[in-house]
Motif scaffolding. Structure first.
Motif, PDB file in Angstrom:
ATOM      1  N   UNK A 168       0.834  -1.213   0.000  1.00  0.00           N
ATOM      2  CA  UNK A 168       0.000   0.000   0.000  1.00  0.00           C
ATOM      3  C   UNK A 168       0.864   1.257   0.000  1.00  0.00           C
ATOM      4  N   UNK A 169       1.946   1.233   0.762  1.00  0.00           N
ATOM      5  CA  UNK A 169       2.833   2.392   0.796  1.00  0.00           C
ATOM      6  C   UNK A 169       3.557   2.569  -0.537  1.00  0.00           C
ATOM      7  N   UNK A 179      -7.371   7.355  -0.313  1.00  0.00           N
ATOM      8  CA  UNK A 179      -8.461   6.926   0.572  1.00  0.00           C
ATOM      9  C   UNK A 179      -8.484   5.409   0.788  1.00  0.00           C
ATOM     10  N   UNK A 180      -8.316   4.558  -0.240  1.00  0.00           N
ATOM     11  CA  UNK A 180      -8.289   3.107   0.032  1.00  0.00           C
ATOM     12  C   UNK A 180      -7.197   2.701   1.019  1.00  0.00           C
ATOM     13  N   UNK A 181      -6.054   3.384   0.960  1.00  0.00           N
ATOM     14  CA  UNK A 181      -4.965   3.081   1.893  1.00  0.00           C
ATOM     15  C   UNK A 181      -5.346   3.508   3.304  1.00  0.00           C
ATOM     16  N   UNK A 182      -5.945   4.697   3.448  1.00  0.00           N
ATOM     17  CA  UNK A 182      -6.411   5.142   4.763  1.00  0.00           C
ATOM     18  C   UNK A 182      -7.355   4.109   5.378  1.00  0.00           C
ATOM     19  N   UNK A 183      -8.308   3.637   4.583  1.00  0.00           N
ATOM     20  CA  UNK A 183      -9.303   2.690   5.093  1.00  0.00           C
ATOM     21  C   UNK A 183      -8.656   1.370   5.486  1.00  0.00           C
ATOM     22  N   UNK A 210      -8.361  -0.648   9.339  1.00  0.00           N
ATOM     23  CA  UNK A 210      -8.949  -1.960   9.642  1.00  0.00           C
ATOM     24  C   UNK A 210      -7.899  -3.053   9.825  1.00  0.00           C
ATOM     25  N   UNK A 211      -6.650  -2.802   9.439  1.00  0.00           N
ATOM     26  CA  UNK A 211      -5.653  -3.874   9.470  1.00  0.00           C
ATOM     27  C   UNK A 211      -5.435  -4.449  10.873  1.00  0.00           C
ATOM     28  N   UNK A 234       0.543  10.103   5.911  1.00  0.00           N
ATOM     29  CA  UNK A 234       0.048  10.073   4.537  1.00  0.00           C
ATOM     30  C   UNK A 234      -0.945  11.201   4.281  1.00  0.00           C
ATOM     31  N   UNK A 235      -1.751  11.541   5.287  1.00  0.00           N
ATOM     32  CA  UNK A 235      -2.673  12.669   5.153  1.00  0.00           C
ATOM     33  C   UNK A 235      -1.897  13.957   4.868  1.00  0.00           C
TER      34      UNK A 235
END
Length: 346
Positions: free
Chosen positions: A14-15, A36-40, A44-45, A70-71
């Motif tokens: 993801x990174x 956004x998919x990475x944030x989500x 949850x990980x 990341x933000x």
């Protein structure tokens, strides 16, 4: 361990995706939307893990620090954004993203004296941690407040050792100097100093650009002297929410908001302290240093025993930690016996 490795492999992938996106898309809302998919996933990980050490490390390093970094990076700010060149190299980008460190690209040479001093310091901390695990066997005979005090010491020792081990690992792999994550918090002479310059500097370092500085700008209409107060309080609110989330990951319990109240109390008191300092200007030092240290440490401990530490008992967190220590010890003993038998057979 398999689930932990799998989760972190997906984190690294993801990174790498965010690194590629940053090369193709300039900072701003487009980059933010693609992140956004990475944030989500990062939020949850920890739910995919069961080992409490793996959950705690992943929740802190990834769900909190990496997401906040990341933000900022999506907006072209923070430790992942480089002023010297368009983008950090991928290995450094991965290290800074998923580890609670701030890398100095111009390392300072460490003296042999400081190395020996650090080794002795961490050896003492490991010894204390081992002794504390033995004391936990007598928990039922100790008063509740004494047990919670042991939990507080355990938290500090564990965080200090985990972050120091992380720093040492990255230093060995990259030959880069890393900032210390704690600066003797027991010597703080005020709440502002404790939270801002001594306790868990990785958190204060990431909350400053993500929450504090934008809030200062938002409330700049109040003037430079008073815009700081709501910014400080908002920073404690965000920190409280993130701690509640981490304890949800660790214990699987819905929050009772006592941890949130701990940070609200400290936010209010720190804000009042800053206002008083501004009012009396340079006369704040009328309290002797030793007295201010005792008052600061005492306030942190009393409020911690009252609001913060009970969540560890409510979620049986330390009981699970001790079970994992015992299981790890059993695995090590079994490995030793297997190695011994192999040596004898050869």
């Amino acid at each position: 361990m398999v689930s932990f490795i799998s989760a972190w492999c997906l984190v690294i992938i993801s990174l790498c995706y965010t690194h590629v996106v940053a090369r193709l898309v300039s900072k701003g809302m487009r980059r933010m939307i693609l992140f956004i998919p990475v944030f989500l996933y990062f939020f949850v990980v920890p739910l995919s893990l069961s080992n409490i050490h793996a959950v705690g490390i992943t929740a802190f390093f990834i769900s909190w620090l990496a997401n906040f970094k990341l933000f900022l990076f999506a907006l072209g700010r923070g430790p992942l954004a480089s002023d010297s060149k368009p983008l950090l190299s991928l290995p450094i980008f991965l290290a800074v993203s998923c580890l609670p460190i701030k890398i100095h690209l111009s390392p300072k040479p460490t003296t042999s004296y400081s190395s020996r001093e650090g080794l002795l310091y961490y050896t003492i901390m490991v010894t204390l941690l081992v002794l504390m695990t033995k004391v936990y066997a007598y928990n039922s005979k100790l008063p509740d407040k004494a047990v919670l005090t042991l939990y507080a010491i355990h938290i500090y020792l564990s965080l200090e050792l985990i972050l120091a081990a992380t720093a040492t690992m990255v230093r060995a792999m990259s030959s880069l100097e890393l900032e210390p994550q704690f600066n003797k918090p027991y010597l703080a002479t005020s709440l502002q100093e404790f939270w801002g310059r001594r306790w868990n500097l990785a958190v204060s370092g990431i909350l400053r650009p993500t929450v504090y500085e934008p809030m200062v700008q938002l409330f700049s209409v109040l003037g430079p002297n008073w815009s700081q107060a709501p910014a400080v309080f908002a920073t404690f609110v965000v920190s409280g929410l993130m701690h509640e989330l981490i304890f949800f990951y660790l214990g699987g319990l819905m929050p009772d908001w006592k941890v949130m109240w701990f940070f609200l109390v400290h936010g209010i008191c720190t804000t009042v302290e800053i206002a008083v300092k501004k009012k009396v200007y340079g006369r704040w030092r009328f309290i002797p240093t030793g007295t201010s240290r005792v008052l600061t440490f005492g306030f942190v401990m009393v409020t911690g025993l009252w609001l913060f530490l009970p969540v560890f008992k409510r979620g049986n967190i330390f009981e699970r930690i001790l079970e994992e220590y015992a299981h790890a010890g059993a695995v090590v003993s079994e490995l030793k016996s297997i190695i011994a038998s192999l040596i004898l057979n050869t």
